[in-house]
Structure formats: C-alpha cells, structure tokens
Motif scaffolding. Sequence first.
Motif, PDB file in Angstrom:
ATOM      1  N   HIS A 189       0.869  -1.178   0.000  1.00  0.00           N
ATOM      2  CA  HIS A 189       0.000   0.000   0.000  1.00  0.00           C
ATOM      3  C   HIS A 189       0.901   1.222   0.000  1.00  0.00           C
ATOM      4  CE1 HIS A 189      -3.966   1.877   0.617  1.00  0.00           C
ATOM      5  NE2 HIS A 189      -3.215   2.871   1.069  1.00  0.00           N
ATOM      6  N   PHE A 190       0.515   2.210  -0.771  1.00  0.00           N
ATOM      7  CA  PHE A 190       1.303   3.434  -0.891  1.00  0.00           C
ATOM      8  C   PHE A 190       0.479   4.628  -0.444  1.00  0.00           C
ATOM      9  CE2 PHE A 190       3.077   0.403  -3.781  1.00  0.00           C
ATOM     10  CZ  PHE A 190       4.437   0.541  -3.605  1.00  0.00           C
ATOM     11  N   PHE A 191       1.098   5.436   0.398  1.00  0.00           N
ATOM     12  CA  PHE A 191       0.520   6.711   0.820  1.00  0.00           C
ATOM     13  C   PHE A 191       1.400   7.832   0.283  1.00  0.00           C
ATOM     14  CE2 PHE A 191      -1.061   4.030   4.336  1.00  0.00           C
ATOM     15  CZ  PHE A 191      -2.397   4.396   4.347  1.00  0.00           C
ATOM     16  N   GLY A 192       0.773   8.868  -0.227  1.00  0.00           N
ATOM     17  CA  GLY A 192       1.458  10.123  -0.525  1.00  0.00           C
ATOM     18  C   GLY A 192       1.057  11.095   0.561  1.00  0.00           C
ATOM     19  N   VAL A 193       2.039  11.668   1.242  1.00  0.00           N
ATOM     20  CA  VAL A 193       1.776  12.559   2.365  1.00  0.00           C
ATOM     21  C   VAL A 193       2.443  13.900   2.097  1.00  0.00           C
ATOM     22  CG1 VAL A 193       2.033  12.891   4.854  1.00  0.00           C
ATOM     23  CG2 VAL A 193       1.714  10.585   3.936  1.00  0.00           C
ATOM     24  N   LYS A 194       1.656  14.955   2.179  1.00  0.00           N
ATOM     25  CA  LYS A 194       2.183  16.310   1.997  1.00  0.00           C
ATOM     26  C   LYS A 194       2.553  16.860   3.369  1.00  0.00           C
ATOM     27  CE  LYS A 194       1.450  20.332  -0.713  1.00  0.00           C
ATOM     28  NZ  LYS A 194       0.893  20.718  -1.978  1.00  0.00           N
ATOM     29  N   ILE A 195       3.781  17.366   3.488  1.00  0.00           N
ATOM     30  CA  ILE A 195       4.284  17.927   4.747  1.00  0.00           C
ATOM     31  C   ILE A 195       4.294  19.452   4.623  1.00  0.00           C
ATOM     32  CG2 ILE A 195       6.187  17.961   6.418  1.00  0.00           C
ATOM     33  CD1 ILE A 195       5.110  15.122   5.984  1.00  0.00           C
ATOM     34  N   GLU A 196       3.603  20.109   5.522  1.00  0.00           N
ATOM     35  CA  GLU A 196       3.577  21.583   5.532  1.00  0.00           C
ATOM     36  C   GLU A 196       4.790  22.115   6.302  1.00  0.00           C
ATOM     37  OE1 GLU A 196       1.400  23.054   3.670  1.00  0.00           O
ATOM     38  OE2 GLU A 196       0.133  21.301   3.336  1.00  0.00           O
ATOM     39  N   ALA A 197       5.102  23.371   6.087  1.00  0.00           N
ATOM     40  CA  ALA A 197       6.260  23.991   6.753  1.00  0.00           C
ATOM     41  C   ALA A 197       6.147  23.920   8.273  1.00  0.00           C
ATOM     42  CB  ALA A 197       6.409  25.440   6.298  1.00  0.00           C
ATOM     43  N   ASN A 198       4.924  23.947   8.799  1.00  0.00           N
ATOM     44  CA  ASN A 198       4.730  23.897  10.250  1.00  0.00           C
ATOM     45  C   ASN A 198       4.721  22.468  10.801  1.00  0.00           C
ATOM     46  OD1 ASN A 198       2.263  22.880   9.459  1.00  0.00           O
ATOM     47  ND2 ASN A 198       1.046  24.543  10.342  1.00  0.00           N
ATOM     48  N   GLY A 199       4.969  21.476   9.931  1.00  0.00           N
ATOM     49  CA  GLY A 199       5.032  20.086  10.377  1.00  0.00           C
ATOM     50  C   GLY A 199       3.718  19.335  10.267  1.00  0.00           C
ATOM     51  N   GLU A 200       2.628  20.051   9.985  1.00  0.00           N
ATOM     52  CA  GLU A 200       1.361  19.346   9.781  1.00  0.00           C
ATOM     53  C   GLU A 200       1.450  18.553   8.482  1.00  0.00           C
ATOM     54  OE1 GLU A 200      -2.055  21.869  10.072  1.00  0.00           O
ATOM     55  OE2 GLU A 200      -1.410  22.705  11.977  1.00  0.00           O
ATOM     56  N   HIS A 201       0.701  17.472   8.414  1.00  0.00           N
ATOM     57  CA  HIS A 201       0.750  16.655   7.202  1.00  0.00           C
ATOM     58  C   HIS A 201      -0.629  16.101   6.871  1.00  0.00           C
ATOM     59  CE1 HIS A 201       1.295  13.847  10.535  1.00  0.00           C
ATOM     60  NE2 HIS A 201       0.766  12.919   9.751  1.00  0.00           N
ATOM     61  N   THR A 202      -0.855  15.910   5.572  1.00  0.00           N
ATOM     62  CA  THR A 202      -2.117  15.352   5.105  1.00  0.00           C
ATOM     63  C   THR A 202      -1.841  14.313   4.025  1.00  0.00           C
ATOM     64  OG1 THR A 202      -2.347  17.161   3.520  1.00  0.00           O
ATOM     65  CG2 THR A 202      -3.538  17.389   5.590  1.00  0.00           C
ATOM     66  N   ILE A 203      -2.698  13.314   3.988  1.00  0.00           N
ATOM     67  CA  ILE A 203      -2.610  12.291   2.950  1.00  0.00           C
ATOM     68  C   ILE A 203      -3.275  12.844   1.692  1.00  0.00           C
ATOM     69  CG2 ILE A 203      -3.355   9.976   2.253  1.00  0.00           C
ATOM     70  CD1 ILE A 203      -3.609   9.362   5.293  1.00  0.00           C
ATOM     71  N   PHE A 204      -2.561  12.801   0.583  1.00  0.00           N
ATOM     72  CA  PHE A 204      -3.159  13.226  -0.684  1.00  0.00           C
ATOM     73  C   PHE A 204      -3.314  12.053  -1.645  1.00  0.00           C
ATOM     74  CE2 PHE A 204       1.387  13.706  -1.404  1.00  0.00           C
ATOM     75  CZ  PHE A 204       1.546  13.117  -2.651  1.00  0.00           C
ATOM     76  N   TYR A 205      -2.758  10.897  -1.278  1.00  0.00           N
ATOM     77  CA  TYR A 205      -2.809   9.737  -2.167  1.00  0.00           C
ATOM     78  C   TYR A 205      -2.780   8.468  -1.330  1.00  0.00           C
ATOM     79  CZ  TYR A 205      -1.715   6.722  -6.139  1.00  0.00           C
ATOM     80  OH  TYR A 205      -1.752   5.749  -7.108  1.00  0.00           O
ATOM     81  N   SER A 206      -3.584   7.480  -1.739  1.00  0.00           N
ATOM     82  CA  SER A 206      -3.622   6.207  -1.034  1.00  0.00           C
ATOM     83  C   SER A 206      -4.023   5.130  -2.031  1.00  0.00           C
ATOM     84  CB  SER A 206      -4.646   6.293   0.112  1.00  0.00           C
ATOM     85  OG  SER A 206      -4.731   5.079   0.811  1.00  0.00           O
ATOM     86  N   GLN A 207      -3.181   4.103  -2.165  1.00  0.00           N
ATOM     87  CA  GLN A 207      -3.453   3.043  -3.131  1.00  0.00           C
ATOM     88  C   GLN A 207      -2.845   1.724  -2.682  1.00  0.00           C
ATOM     89  OE1 GLN A 207      -1.907   3.495  -7.256  1.00  0.00           O
ATOM     90  NE2 GLN A 207      -1.197   1.389  -6.992  1.00  0.00           N
TER      91      GLN A 207
END
Length: 163
Positions: free
Chosen positions: A121-139
């Motif tokens: 399984h692959f996750f794409g995770v975007k990391i913000e400058a403040n360290g917060e992160h969100t998943i933008f891709y999951s397969q």
Amino acid sequence: MDKTLDFTLPSPTNETHRIYLGLLNDNRFSLGQIKAEIVIIEIFSMYCPICQREADNVNTMFNLIQNSPVLKQKVKLLGIGSGNSTFEVDFFKNRYSIEFPLFSDPDFSIHKKIGEVRTPHFFGVKIEANGEHTIFYSQSGEVSDPEKFLKTLLTDSGLKQQP
C-alpha cells in the motif's frame, strides 16, 4: 481513516538514513519532522509476493527521485514492514537492495492506525512547513510503471517541481 497518519517511528540508527530524512538524533520522530514536502510511504510485508515482485519498481522510483536535483530535496521515500520484525525488515532490505529507510511494525500497531490496509500500500503525504501533514494519495497494489506512478503522485500532490 482520517487525513493524517498519526504515529511515530524510531529514528534510524543508520546515519545516512537520518540525514536523508533530515532528522536530528531524537529517539522517535513523526512524519511532520521529515525534511521534505512530500513523503511516499510503502506499507509492505516481507512475506507479500507482490511486495517482493515490486521491490525493483520501488527501487527504480527511489532512484528517479534521487537522480533529480529538485525532487531529491523535496520528496522522500520510506517503508514500513507490517507485522515484520527488525530481522525480517533487514532481510527484505538486503535481499532486494533497498537504499531508502525501512521500519518494522512487529505488533501491527501502525498497521491498525492506518486502517489495516493490504500490502503493498502506498501513501502520498504532503508535509507543511509547520510540520502538519495530510494524505493526498492512497493506493493498494502494484506500482507497475515507476515513472508513471511517480508522475501521478507529483501531480496529485501539487508539488512545484521547479527549483
């Protein structure tokens, strides 16, 4: 599953991997501490035949990233061995000549937190400058074409690829 991956991993003992991820010598780290704009996470198992077959494609994707002066600074790749001990993860790493950091999840604790996904399984995770992160891709499933897969991830992330 929520839009973040809320877990910590042990800091790599391998200095090259610590530097690659941009980590200090802390004992544990969260995804938001990785010095990157995008983190690609592969959930794998040493016993998964698809993971074994796809290892070369994932290595090719890692090399595509590392051979790009821009992507090398912005995109990092790591793997988590679901249900695998450190010994099993090291065996997988050595058997398939994997250069990016791999971590063990022997008790499935991370696997449970991320929704008990199938492997690979692959996750794409975007990391913000403040360290917060969100998943933008999951397969779940195969990469098949590493160049096309990487382009899909980059497009979906909105990452600016110019320096």
